[in-house]
Design an enzyme around this catalytic site. Sequence first.
Site, short mmCIF file in Angstrom:
data_model
loop_
_atom_site.label_atom_id
_atom_site.label_comp_id
_atom_site.label_asym_id
_atom_site.label_seq_id
_atom_site.Cartn_x
_atom_site.Cartn_y
_atom_site.Cartn_z
N SER A 139 0.84 -1.20 0.00
CA SER A 139 0.00 0.00 0.00
C SER A 139 0.87 1.24 0.00
CB SER A 139 -0.90 0.02 1.23
OG SER A 139 -1.52 1.28 1.36
N TYR A 152 -1.69 0.31 10.38
CA TYR A 152 -1.87 -0.38 9.10
C TYR A 152 -0.69 -0.09 8.19
CZ TYR A 152 -3.82 -1.29 4.44
OH TYR A 152 -4.03 -1.73 3.15
#
Lengths: 246, 438
Positions: A139, A152
């Site tokens: 990501s 995250y």
Amino acid sequence: MKAVVFGGTAGIGRAVAQELAARGDAVFLLGRDEASLRRSAADLAARHPEQAQGGWALCDLEDPTGFAAALDAADAALDGFDAVVITAAMFASQAELEADVELARRLTTANFANTVAFCEHVRVRLLSRGGGWLTAVSSVAGDRGRKPVAIYGASKAGLSAYLEALDHRFRASGLWVLCVKPGFVKTAMTSGLKAPPFAGEPAGVAADIVAAMDRKRPLVYTPGVWRFVMLVIRSLPRFVMRKIDF
Amino acid sequence: MDTLTGWGRLPEPGRELFDEDIETLTRGAVLSRGLGRSYGDSSLPASPDDKVANSRFANRILSFDPHTGVLRAEAGLTLVDLVRLMLPRGWFPPVVPGTRFVTLGGMVASDVHGKNHHREGCFGAHVRALRIRLADDRVVECSPEADVDLFDGSIGGMGLLGHILEVEFTMHRIPSQWIWMERERVPDIGAFLESISRAAPEWPMTMGWIDCLKRGEEMGRGVLMAGRWASADEAPARNPGARPEITMPVVLPDWALNRATAGLFNAAYYWSHLRRRAAGMMAPGAFFFPLDVILEWNRAYGPRGFTQYQCVVPRAAGPDAVRKFMEQLTALGAASPLCVIKDCGPEGRGVLSFPMEGTSIAVDIPVSGHIQRVVDGLNQFIISVGGRVYLTKDRFTRPEDFRAMEPRLPRFLALRAKWDPARRLRSAQSRRLFGDAA
């Protein structure tokens, strides 16, 4: 390609599976929901009846003891896969993660430690047969320590570093490692979050991923504009990052 | 504040949720939407806090039987995907609307019609079963055999009786991947209506475009198109390729589209068909979805947006009624660059489904200070001839006018009372027309 898509029933994974099948690749699905696996396998069969059907097996990113068996099933069905795409991951907002230490532990374990373990199983198998494609979805959140994705993002930062090193180490042996860094993509995972400008959709992201695999790229930002957004973010000084909420 | 818009670009406050799993997605939701191609407020929330389920990532085909053509899929499957997958295999949906940017769920909820309405009826006529999430969150399967009232009410029911989760319908076998098309330039509205009714028994697909800015003798001059699937022998050997698409790059300013530019556009379109008659092979994409080449063409109408007024003038009102409608339209000063005409066959099974035997007319009207007056004026005429408007396009019809043009409304409201007594499922349109809570 003879491809395994881990997380291929939903989100980016479903779109990657559909994209691969559309160009004639055999696709084997891994996921943790049997009903959804059956529906997705039926979907691929209905879309491309002329093609050899891959099949599916249960595999849960939170349960690493099942990884080897799931890959065995894929190998048996595809008669030896040569590409693996991992889109499975956990997601939770920073607020949810800060409120629940156990959830933070589970998420970082699944997205980093267990994903690395899965990749290691794949790496050994692919190298033993002369190489292949190992693609994992990391990501843009891992590119910089940022307030709204502290935990995250950390799990993805670790994954990105691992995938980069894997590329350095094994490219000469024929292992094409691709680290995918999606920006904001509209899926169930991000549903309810406010979509920023340049938000992507699964089909476009999947097309970018498959194109990057074909070109044996080590890294792809998708939608492409995120490459430039993150270039700016990475170069911002700390005192700015402390001030902004991005 | 986040907003959602329909194709007419007029916003309502609200936010939509996405999920690839349609059952999870619709649990607790009060409204489903797909690609947002309905023009008005039918896919917009009644209140900013309403849970709006966007189904377009729930797009799996669950089964297809190549012997019978029966296909079952999740409601978010788009016509883009379906046509791309099935056309090369010799199958086409039984009915398609004028754009392929729609979902199956939307096609059922709007009970869409196409160029073949006079032959095949609406999409709903080809639906065999629906899987529906009701207002109380139960999931049921309905069909002409089971819970037929729910089935009939959901076809064209704008999603107000339940969320459409899965659709089972019959695809049509096609002899080739090409359309044989004939086109005729027609000098006025009388000749136009005569030509279109003459073409109906011969041609499975017909539609026309007329210039509704012209007054006097040339009023309603236009171009009539008729088509059929080409047979395998006459079709070219090559496959129709994908057409290049362009995107309308910017939102044009409000003044860009006015009477003068619309008139120029119409004249250019009319005279671009130099020969009075033309015929030839055409790719189905260009035939069925002519405007899809320009992505986001709704930006041409400027930041204030637009509405489409689509109504049907019943055959029983006589041929002169269509001419009178055109006169009414010009009198009200509505400048529309495109006016699409289609003759409709008999009413289908959908309780609130739009088409009825007669002539359907669709005009785009840019939003301006007097848009309400224009729509009211047209509605008064439509009520007087016993016609009705298409909810999928509508944004400005008043509730009392809708009641006056819709004798089937009590039956629909009774179905709502049975399946959703608390009227939990609602939209900005149902708030406007049926007085649902905000």
